[in-house]
Design a protein around this motif. Structure first.
Motif, PDB file in Angstrom:
ATOM      1  N   PRO A  95      -1.069  34.526 -36.328  1.00 20.94           N
ATOM      2  CA  PRO A  95      -1.873  33.456 -36.799  1.00 20.94           C
ATOM      3  C   PRO A  95      -2.308  33.467 -38.104  1.00 20.94           C
ATOM      4  CG  PRO A  95      -2.568  34.642 -34.978  1.00 20.94           C
ATOM      5  CD  PRO A  95      -1.478  35.548 -35.441  1.00 20.94           C
ATOM      6  N   GLN A  96      -2.716  32.266 -38.777  1.00 20.99           N
ATOM      7  CA  GLN A  96      -3.332  32.406 -40.012  1.00 20.99           C
ATOM      8  C   GLN A  96      -4.284  33.455 -40.419  1.00 20.99           C
ATOM      9  OE1 GLN A  96      -1.740  30.694 -42.817  1.00 20.99           O
ATOM     10  NE2 GLN A  96      -3.236  31.760 -44.380  1.00 20.99           N
ATOM     11  N   PRO A  97      -4.027  34.287 -41.335  1.00 16.08           N
ATOM     12  CA  PRO A  97      -5.192  35.465 -41.522  1.00 16.08           C
ATOM     13  C   PRO A  97      -6.238  34.950 -41.812  1.00 16.08           C
ATOM     14  CG  PRO A  97      -2.942  36.173 -42.286  1.00 16.08           C
ATOM     15  CD  PRO A  97      -3.079  34.777 -42.116  1.00 16.08           C
ATOM     16  N   LEU A  98      -7.436  35.294 -41.858  1.00 15.45           N
ATOM     17  CA  LEU A  98      -8.806  35.108 -42.245  1.00 15.45           C
ATOM     18  C   LEU A  98      -9.069  35.883 -43.456  1.00 15.45           C
ATOM     19  CD1 LEU A  98      -8.883  34.329 -39.173  1.00 15.45           C
ATOM     20  CD2 LEU A  98     -11.491  33.872 -39.512  1.00 15.45           C
ATOM     21  N   ALA A  99      -9.526  35.339 -44.606  1.00 18.30           N
ATOM     22  CA  ALA A  99      -9.662  36.341 -45.832  1.00 18.30           C
ATOM     23  C   ALA A  99     -11.000  36.737 -45.923  1.00 18.30           C
ATOM     24  CB  ALA A  99      -9.358  35.436 -47.017  1.00 18.30           C
ATOM     25  N   GLY A 100     -11.217  38.108 -45.999  1.00 11.68           N
ATOM     26  CA  GLY A 100     -12.447  38.899 -46.572  1.00 11.68           C
ATOM     27  C   GLY A 100     -12.313  39.366 -47.659  1.00 11.68           C
ATOM     28  N   ASP A 101     -13.694  40.041 -48.036  1.00 15.27           N
ATOM     29  CA  ASP A 101     -13.661  40.531 -49.297  1.00 15.27           C
ATOM     30  C   ASP A 101     -14.231  42.296 -49.214  1.00 15.27           C
ATOM     31  OD1 ASP A 101     -16.518  40.666 -48.524  1.00 15.27           O
ATOM     32  OD2 ASP A 101     -17.164  39.367 -50.191  1.00 15.27           O
ATOM     33  N   TRP A 102     -13.866  43.067 -48.104  1.00 14.50           N
ATOM     34  CA  TRP A 102     -14.253  44.169 -47.626  1.00 14.50           C
ATOM     35  C   TRP A 102     -15.530  44.475 -47.228  1.00 14.50           C
ATOM     36  CZ3 TRP A 102      -9.737  45.827 -46.790  1.00 14.50           C
ATOM     37  CH2 TRP A 102      -8.875  45.924 -47.998  1.00 14.50           C
ATOM     38  N   SER A 103     -16.455  43.528 -47.464  1.00 13.04           N
ATOM     39  CA  SER A 103     -17.873  43.560 -47.034  1.00 13.04           C
ATOM     40  C   SER A 103     -18.422  43.183 -45.473  1.00 13.04           C
ATOM     41  CB  SER A 103     -18.731  42.698 -47.977  1.00 13.04           C
ATOM     42  OG  SER A 103     -18.555  41.364 -47.467  1.00 13.04           O
ATOM     43  N   PRO A 104     -19.185  43.773 -44.959  1.00 10.79           N
ATOM     44  CA  PRO A 104     -19.663  43.651 -43.484  1.00 10.79           C
ATOM     45  C   PRO A 104     -19.971  42.157 -43.442  1.00 10.79           C
ATOM     46  CG  PRO A 104     -20.827  45.616 -44.099  1.00 10.79           C
ATOM     47  CD  PRO A 104     -19.952  45.126 -45.524  1.00 10.79           C
ATOM     48  N   ARG A 105     -20.573  41.452 -44.566  1.00 14.48           N
ATOM     49  CA  ARG A 105     -20.875  40.118 -44.491  1.00 14.48           C
ATOM     50  C   ARG A 105     -19.634  39.174 -44.233  1.00 14.48           C
ATOM     51  NH1 ARG A 105     -24.927  36.794 -45.013  1.00 14.48           N
ATOM     52  NH2 ARG A 105     -26.288  38.208 -45.454  1.00 14.48           N
ATOM     53  N   SER A 106     -18.670  39.519 -44.748  1.00 19.75           N
ATOM     54  CA  SER A 106     -17.553  38.414 -44.943  1.00 19.75           C
ATOM     55  C   SER A 106     -16.749  38.638 -43.421  1.00 19.75           C
ATOM     56  CB  SER A 106     -16.378  38.901 -45.883  1.00 19.75           C
ATOM     57  OG  SER A 106     -15.827  40.324 -45.824  1.00 19.75           O
ATOM     58  N   GLY A 107     -16.880  40.012 -43.055  1.00 18.68           N
ATOM     59  CA  GLY A 107     -16.418  40.314 -41.443  1.00 18.68           C
ATOM     60  C   GLY A 107     -17.194  39.520 -40.718  1.00 18.68           C
ATOM     61  N   TYR A 108     -18.529  39.318 -40.477  1.00 12.60           N
ATOM     62  CA  TYR A 108     -19.438  38.767 -40.023  1.00 12.60           C
ATOM     63  C   TYR A 108     -19.109  37.121 -39.854  1.00 12.60           C
ATOM     64  CZ  TYR A 108     -23.915  36.575 -38.278  1.00 12.60           C
ATOM     65  OH  TYR A 108     -24.766  35.920 -37.698  1.00 12.60           O
ATOM     66  N   GLU A 109     -19.010  36.720 -41.021  1.00 11.33           N
ATOM     67  CA  GLU A 109     -18.550  35.294 -41.203  1.00 11.33           C
ATOM     68  C   GLU A 109     -17.236  34.920 -40.416  1.00 11.33           C
ATOM     69  OE1 GLU A 109     -20.486  32.870 -42.124  1.00 11.33           O
ATOM     70  OE2 GLU A 109     -21.985  34.044 -42.714  1.00 11.33           O
ATOM     71  N   ALA A 110     -16.202  35.760 -40.750  1.00  8.74           N
ATOM     72  CA  ALA A 110     -14.953  35.459 -39.982  1.00  8.74           C
ATOM     73  C   ALA A 110     -15.196  35.716 -38.499  1.00  8.74           C
ATOM     74  CB  ALA A 110     -13.820  36.753 -40.805  1.00  8.74           C
ATOM     75  N   GLY A 111     -16.005  36.842 -38.168  1.00 10.73           N
ATOM     76  CA  GLY A 111     -16.205  37.034 -36.637  1.00 10.73           C
ATOM     77  C   GLY A 111     -16.890  35.708 -35.995  1.00 10.73           C
ATOM     78  N   ARG A 112     -17.666  35.102 -36.665  1.00 11.72           N
ATOM     79  CA  ARG A 112     -18.386  33.781 -36.371  1.00 11.72           C
ATOM     80  C   ARG A 112     -17.349  32.662 -35.768  1.00 11.72           C
ATOM     81  NH1 ARG A 112     -23.636  32.585 -36.824  1.00 11.72           N
ATOM     82  NH2 ARG A 112     -23.469  30.561 -37.419  1.00 11.72           N
ATOM     83  N   SER A 113     -16.435  32.670 -36.931  1.00 12.50           N
ATOM     84  CA  SER A 113     -15.208  31.589 -36.701  1.00 12.50           C
ATOM     85  C   SER A 113     -14.369  31.905 -35.508  1.00 12.50           C
ATOM     86  CB  SER A 113     -14.339  31.688 -37.972  1.00 12.50           C
ATOM     87  OG  SER A 113     -15.075  31.080 -38.902  1.00 12.50           O
ATOM     88  N   LEU A 114     -13.921  33.483 -35.466  1.00  7.65           N
ATOM     89  CA  LEU A 114     -13.133  33.629 -34.176  1.00  7.65           C
ATOM     90  C   LEU A 114     -13.836  33.598 -32.929  1.00  7.65           C
ATOM     91  CD1 LEU A 114     -11.586  36.862 -35.887  1.00  7.65           C
ATOM     92  CD2 LEU A 114     -10.338  34.801 -35.207  1.00  7.65           C
TER      93      LEU A 114
END
Length: 330
Positions: A207-226
């Protein structure tokens, strides 16, 4: 040293042998000299010693963004390894790494009289900066890409990404989604490559990777999408901090881990075993990275420039409670 020699009733040369841990000193004499050193509060003059030996016994470390777990742990591992090898450490932390910044940092360390330097270079721009530097003090790079102008010590990020993905596939997941680190980080690049290679070898679509920036917030935003996608059953997250954000997002959206979606992180930060659920992850051995980088640098100092080395430290898979077989029917 003359005061110590008089107090211990020995020669100046005997005191020097004790200070340099020479084996040809009787135990009683060594004890007497050490007692005199302790009584007089003697400290050797490192400046004078450096003038004689042409070595300061000091190594420089150049790093970037030590607020992140990986770079901070790497610097700590290097410092501990250097001290174990009998070296002092001088650290320069840069806000950003480019050719000018790295050159200025190495010039500063050279002015301090360091014998050599370790540059923590996790970004492609940092590796490029090292390649463009003119010859100077002996230097080793950590996470600096392929060995070119300088020797490199790194964790096998490709193998780590592959381990995480193969574990999830072995549980029966049809495919594995990925939340990557920043695209200019060599570590993120290696983990993406390992993830993709494992999927390709298994004949699965990536699948197309979701880009983060190492921070919990970026993981949180990607997690909401998933969490809004009904076909997601397994996620490999490029570091544990982003995985923490993913777990928070899944909890808020009512997605059970690992009942509905399995999650694997990377780094094995100290807190990861206390996440809810405890996080399955990939451990990086920062102590080994520090030890090998100092060993390579000391060889360079003692033996002179030879063929550049590339030492790769294998990652370790850590199984906890955030992964399981996919739910029935998915």
């Amino acid at each position: 040293m003359a005061d110590v020699a008089r107090e211990a009733g020995v020669s100046h040369q005997t005191v020097s042998r004790v200070l340099n841990d020479h084996p040809n000193v009787r135990s009683e004499t060594r004890a007497r000299v050490l007692q005199a050193i302790d009584k007089l509060g003697y400290r050797r003059n490192l400046v004078a010693r450096a003038l004689v030996t042409k070595r300061s016994r000091t190594l420089g470390v150049v790093s970037f963004d030590t607020t992140l777990y990986g770079p901070a742990s790497t610097v700590y591992g290097i410092e501990q390894a250097a001290r174990s090898a009998g070296y002092f450490v001088s650290i320069v932390s840069l806000k950003s790494i480019d050719t000018g910044g790295v050159r200025d940092a190495l010039d500063y360390l050279a002015d301090q009289g360091v014998d050599g330097a370790v540059v923590v270079a996790p970004q492609r721009s940092a590796a490029q900066a090292l390649a463009e530097l003119p010859p100077g003090i002996p230097t080793v790079a950590v996470e600096g890409g392929e060995a070119g102008e300088v020797s490199v010590v790194s964790v096998d990020q490709f193998a780590g990404g592959r381990l995480a993905t193969e574990h999830l596939l072995s549980l029966g997941h049809e495919t594995v989604w990925h939340i990557s680190g920043p695209s200019d980080w060599l570590e993120a690049e290696g983990r993406v490559a390992g993830w993709r290679a494992a999927l390709e070898q298994a004949g699965r679509e990536a699948p197309q990777p979701l880009a983060g920036d190492w921070s919990p917030r970026s993981g949180y935003e990607a997690g909401r999408s998933l969490a809004r996608m009904t076909d997601v059953t397994a996620v490999f997250v490029a570091n544990d901090q982003m995985a923490l954000g993913v777990l928070r997002a899944f909890t808020e959206q009512g997605v059970r881990v690992p009942g509905q979606v399995s999650v694997v992180g990377f780094d094995d930060i100290p807190e990861s075993e206390f996440f809810s659920p405890p996080l399955t992850t990939i451990r990086q051995n920062f102590d080994a990275v520090g030890r090998h980088s100092i060993e390579v640098l000391v060889r360079l100092l003692e033996d002179g420039p030879e063929e550049r080395e590339r030492l790769v430290v294998p990652p370790e898979f850590v199984l906890r409670a955030s992964t399981a077989r996919p739910p029935e029917g998915r």
